[in-house]
Design a protein around this motif. Structure first.
Motif, PDB file in Angstrom:
ATOM      1  N   ASN A  13      -7.197  77.482 106.233  1.00  0.00           N
ATOM      2  CA  ASN A  13      -8.028  78.824 105.099  1.00  0.00           C
ATOM      3  C   ASN A  13      -8.826  78.556 104.594  1.00  0.00           C
ATOM      4  O   ASN A  13      -9.396  78.064 104.007  1.00  0.00           O
ATOM      5  N   ASN A  66     -10.712  87.864  97.079  1.00  0.00           N
ATOM      6  CA  ASN A  66     -10.285  88.250  98.565  1.00  0.00           C
ATOM      7  C   ASN A  66     -11.962  88.586  99.154  1.00  0.00           C
ATOM      8  O   ASN A  66     -12.568  89.444  98.636  1.00  0.00           O
ATOM      9  N   GLU A  74      -5.666  86.218  91.111  1.00  0.00           N
ATOM     10  CA  GLU A  74      -4.859  85.400  90.368  1.00  0.00           C
ATOM     11  C   GLU A  74      -5.043  83.757  90.554  1.00  0.00           C
ATOM     12  O   GLU A  74      -5.219  82.504  89.176  1.00  0.00           O
ATOM     13  N   HIS A  75      -5.084  83.320  91.643  1.00  0.00           N
ATOM     14  CA  HIS A  75      -4.639  82.134  92.108  1.00  0.00           C
ATOM     15  C   HIS A  75      -5.024  81.882  93.621  1.00  0.00           C
ATOM     16  O   HIS A  75      -4.726  82.606  94.773  1.00  0.00           O
ATOM     17  N   GLY A  77      -4.115  78.680  96.685  1.00  0.00           N
ATOM     18  CA  GLY A  77      -3.442  77.184  96.425  1.00  0.00           C
ATOM     19  C   GLY A  77      -4.510  76.983  97.133  1.00  0.00           C
ATOM     20  O   GLY A  77      -5.399  74.721  96.846  1.00  0.00           O
ATOM     21  N   ASN A  78      -4.662  76.517  98.957  1.00  0.00           N
ATOM     22  CA  ASN A  78      -5.902  75.951  99.258  1.00  0.00           C
ATOM     23  C   ASN A  78      -7.091  75.833  99.350  1.00  0.00           C
ATOM     24  O   ASN A  78      -7.810  74.829  98.751  1.00  0.00           O
ATOM     25  N   ASN A 165       0.057  84.725  91.623  1.00  0.00           N
ATOM     26  CA  ASN A 165      -0.072  85.778  92.813  1.00  0.00           C
ATOM     27  C   ASN A 165       0.924  86.170  93.698  1.00  0.00           C
ATOM     28  O   ASN A 165       2.375  85.406  93.357  1.00  0.00           O
ATOM     29  N   ASN A 198       1.214  89.430  98.833  1.00  0.00           N
ATOM     30  CA  ASN A 198       0.799  88.398 100.615  1.00  0.00           C
ATOM     31  C   ASN A 198       2.486  89.102 101.014  1.00  0.00           C
ATOM     32  O   ASN A 198       3.465  88.320 100.082  1.00  0.00           O
ATOM     33  N   ARG A 217      -2.662  89.301 100.810  1.00  0.00           N
ATOM     34  CA  ARG A 217      -3.499  90.705 100.634  1.00  0.00           C
ATOM     35  C   ARG A 217      -4.264  90.617 100.575  1.00  0.00           C
ATOM     36  O   ARG A 217      -4.903  88.692  99.958  1.00  0.00           O
ATOM     37  N   CYS A 225      -1.532  79.811 103.619  1.00  0.00           N
ATOM     38  CA  CYS A 225      -1.886  79.906 102.434  1.00  0.00           C
ATOM     39  C   CYS A 225      -1.406  79.174 101.903  1.00  0.00           C
ATOM     40  O   CYS A 225       0.505  79.076 101.872  1.00  0.00           O
ATOM     41  N   THR A 227      -0.589  79.470  98.109  1.00  0.00           N
ATOM     42  CA  THR A 227       0.748  79.909  97.336  1.00  0.00           C
ATOM     43  C   THR A 227       2.354  80.164  98.368  1.00  0.00           C
ATOM     44  O   THR A 227       2.945  80.379  97.475  1.00  0.00           O
ATOM     45  N   GLY A 228       0.843  81.260  99.336  1.00  0.00           N
ATOM     46  CA  GLY A 228       2.252  81.652 100.263  1.00  0.00           C
ATOM     47  C   GLY A 228       3.448  80.506 100.604  1.00  0.00           C
ATOM     48  O   GLY A 228       4.721  80.215 100.654  1.00  0.00           O
TER      49      GLY A 228
HETATM   50  N1  LIG Z   1      -4.995  86.532  98.834  1.00  0.00           N
HETATM   51  C1  LIG Z   1      -4.361  86.008  98.125  1.00  0.00           C
HETATM   52  C2  LIG Z   1      -5.166  85.048  96.995  1.00  0.00           C
HETATM   53  C3  LIG Z   1      -5.366  83.750  97.865  1.00  0.00           C
HETATM   54  C4  LIG Z   1      -3.889  82.504  98.450  1.00  0.00           C
HETATM   55  C5  LIG Z   1      -3.994  81.715  99.239  1.00  0.00           C
HETATM   56  N2  LIG Z   1      -5.206  81.984 100.419  1.00  0.00           N
HETATM   57  C6  LIG Z   1      -3.708  80.504  99.277  1.00  0.00           C
HETATM   58  O1  LIG Z   1      -4.587  79.734  99.438  1.00  0.00           O
HETATM   59  O2  LIG Z   1      -2.585  80.722  97.982  1.00  0.00           O
HETATM   60  C7  LIG Z   1      -3.707  86.876  96.891  1.00  0.00           C
HETATM   61  O3  LIG Z   1      -3.998  88.276  96.997  1.00  0.00           O
HETATM   62  O4  LIG Z   1      -3.006  86.761  95.977  1.00  0.00           O
END
Ligand SMILES: N[C@H](CCC[C@H](N)C(=O)O)C(=O)O
Length: 286
Positions: A13, A66, A74-75, A77-78, A165, A198, A217, A225, A227-228
């Protein structure tokens, strides 16, 4: 204007990191999209902007945009792991445990001796109105006491979780054949998610190993991702499919997620551990 930046990635990422600790940051959304553009700019999934802490308890603040849309979110993680790697490697702090505030959360991050970074990602949020997800007139299917919500027009059921997020997670048989690129944008922009979402596709290998693809998203499918991964593991634990410590295999690498929510209560914090790598430094004329 000429802008110096650092290119980094966390499990693939990728990020353009801007140090705004010495002078204020002010790029337009169009300039942000240019930074994120893989043909006309540098190219990245997100832009991370590092600023001085705004509260006495915070060492830094960091903002996330983004790369596909230029929207602030909002957030990430990576991104939080790359933030720590950046501030330590560039001498902005001598600490190894760092407190940082994003738009949605205050995070505690720790740079480990093995070079990976562990992030306290805070507690997941399940209340649909706070994800936000519009559950009006929908009947969820309960599995192990956890709601799966139908997206009737798409013929799928999703778990909805916020890590600051919004995330919609569905369990699939095989991520390799899951319709990530066709169904991902339909979920991302589904009207039941007023701030978009997401879209995660989770394959359970066993109770401590999963595979995950995420159509993000504002960025499309990314190689990982953070947070994913947190949202997917939390959903898997609540569905009774996973134990408290899970290795998440993404296209870009492995993230380790730990959540004691099944035993310590749903407001337990989620911990994520993973890599953070600096690739190159550069300068772009915007
Ligand atoms: N696209 C995500 C933000 C980046 C999240 C992702 N890159 C991570 O590592 O958490 C959003 O719109 O909520």
């Amino acid at each position: 204007m000429n802008l110096r930046f650092t290119k980094m990635h966390g499990a693939g990422n990728d990020f353009v990191v801007i140090d705004a600790t010495k002078e204020p940051f002010a790029l337009t959304p169009e300039q942000m999209r240019r930074l994120g553009d893989r043909r006309f700019g540098v190219g990245c999934d997100q832009i991370l902007v590092i600023e001085p802490g705004r509260e006495p308890a915070d060492d830094f603040a960091y903002r996330i945009f983004n790369g596909g849309t230029g929207e602030e979110v909002e957030h990430c993680g990576n991104g939080s792991r790359c933030f720590v790697r950046y501030v330590v490697d560039h001498g902005l702090t001598t600490k190894r445990s760092i407190r940082v505030r994003t738009m949605a959360a205050q995070l505690e991050l720790h740079l480990r001796d093995d070079g990976r970074v562990t992030v306290d990602m805070g507690a997941p949020i399940f209340e649909t109105g706070r994800v936000p997800f519009d559950a009006k007139a929908l009947q969820p299917r309960e599995v192990n006491g956890f709601e799966l919500w139908p997206l009737v027009d798409l013929g799928v059921e999703v778990a909805v979780v916020s890590m600051g997020n919004p995330h919609a997670v569905q369990v699939v048989e095989d991520v390799a054949t899951a319709p990530v690129l066709s169904q991902g944008p339909l979920i991302e922009n589904h009207p039941r998610f007023p701030r978009r979402v997401n879209a995660g596709f989770l394959q359970v290998i066993d109770r401590s190993h999963v595979k995950l693809r995420v159509f993000e998203r504002g960025a499309g499918e990314t190689l990982a991702c953070g947070t994913g991964a947190c949202a997917a593991v939390v959903a898997g634990i609540r569905l009774g499919l996973l134990d408290a410590r899970v290795d998440v295999q993404t296209h870009g690498g492995v993230l380790t997620i730990e959540w004691a929510g099944a035993s310590a209560g749903l407001d337990a914090a989620v911990f994520m551990t993973g890599p953070a790598v600096q690739v190159f430094e550069g300068e772009i004329t915007l």
